[in-house]
Design an enzyme around this catalytic site. Structure first.
Site, mmCIF file in Angstrom:
data_model
loop_
_atom_site.group_PDB
_atom_site.id
_atom_site.type_symbol
_atom_site.label_atom_id
_atom_site.label_comp_id
_atom_site.label_asym_id
_atom_site.label_seq_id
_atom_site.Cartn_x
_atom_site.Cartn_y
_atom_site.Cartn_z
ATOM 1 N N CYS A 140 0.872 -1.174 0.000
ATOM 2 C CA CYS A 140 0.000 0.000 0.000
ATOM 3 C C CYS A 140 0.911 1.227 0.000
ATOM 4 O O CYS A 140 2.129 1.089 -0.012
ATOM 5 C CB CYS A 140 -0.893 -0.043 1.246
ATOM 6 S SG CYS A 140 -2.402 0.915 1.101
ATOM 7 N N CYS A 180 -3.970 -0.527 -2.996
ATOM 8 C CA CYS A 180 -4.394 0.843 -3.286
ATOM 9 C C CYS A 180 -3.838 1.238 -4.642
ATOM 10 O O CYS A 180 -2.808 0.724 -5.075
ATOM 11 C CB CYS A 180 -3.970 1.820 -2.187
ATOM 12 S SG CYS A 180 -2.241 2.278 -2.184
ATOM 13 N N CYS A 218 4.618 0.800 -7.695
ATOM 14 C CA CYS A 218 5.285 -0.401 -7.187
ATOM 15 C C CYS A 218 6.658 -0.535 -7.830
ATOM 16 O O CYS A 218 6.785 -0.505 -9.055
ATOM 17 C CB CYS A 218 4.434 -1.637 -7.488
ATOM 18 S SG CYS A 218 5.131 -3.156 -6.818
#
Length: 133
Positions: A8, A81, A88
């Site tokens: 997240c 999220c 990422c």
């Protein structure tokens, strides 16, 4: 045992709740950890209280930065999220990733935390169970 990372942005609420829920419900076949792309360094007190009330909380759970787990050989990375999905980082070893997004209950009524926890159990856990258990 499969290693799963729940990712997240702040690693203070949704990812911590998912980590705790996975370890409590699917811990015989999956070990979950969580991290944040920009970790807040603290666990949301409402999320922590909810996890404690359900006996899912472990003192080892804490908000941590992605760099602390980049070298871990994960079998799957789950972003929970949209911001984490978009930012990422690349892991040193190729790893499969999926996105199962949840609204952030932070700053909302306490009941919203339980709604989010229930959604994580209803939507994410069956995916992981089918894949690894």
């Amino acid at each position: 045992m499969k290693n799963v990372l729940i990712l997240c942005t702040g690693n203070s609420c949704r990812s911590i709740m998912a980590e705790a829920l996975i370890n409590a419900k699917l811990g015989d076949c999956i070990y979950a950890q969580s991290s944040g792309v920009k970790a807040s360094g603290t666990v949301n007190p409402n999320a922590k209280a909810l996890l404690k009330s359900k006996n899912y909380w472990k003192d080892e759970y804490h908000s941590k930065v992605i760099e602390s787990v980049l070298e871990t050989p994960f079998d799957l990375v789950v972003t929970v999220c949209d911001h984490a999905k978009e930012t990422c980082p690349m892991f040193p070893k190729a790893v499969e990733g999926i996105h199962v997004g949840f609204d952030d209950p932070s700053g909302k009524a306490v009941e919203e935390y339980e709604k989010t926890l229930n959604l994580i159990e209803k939507e994410l856990l069956p995916i992981l169970k089918a894949k690894f258990c």
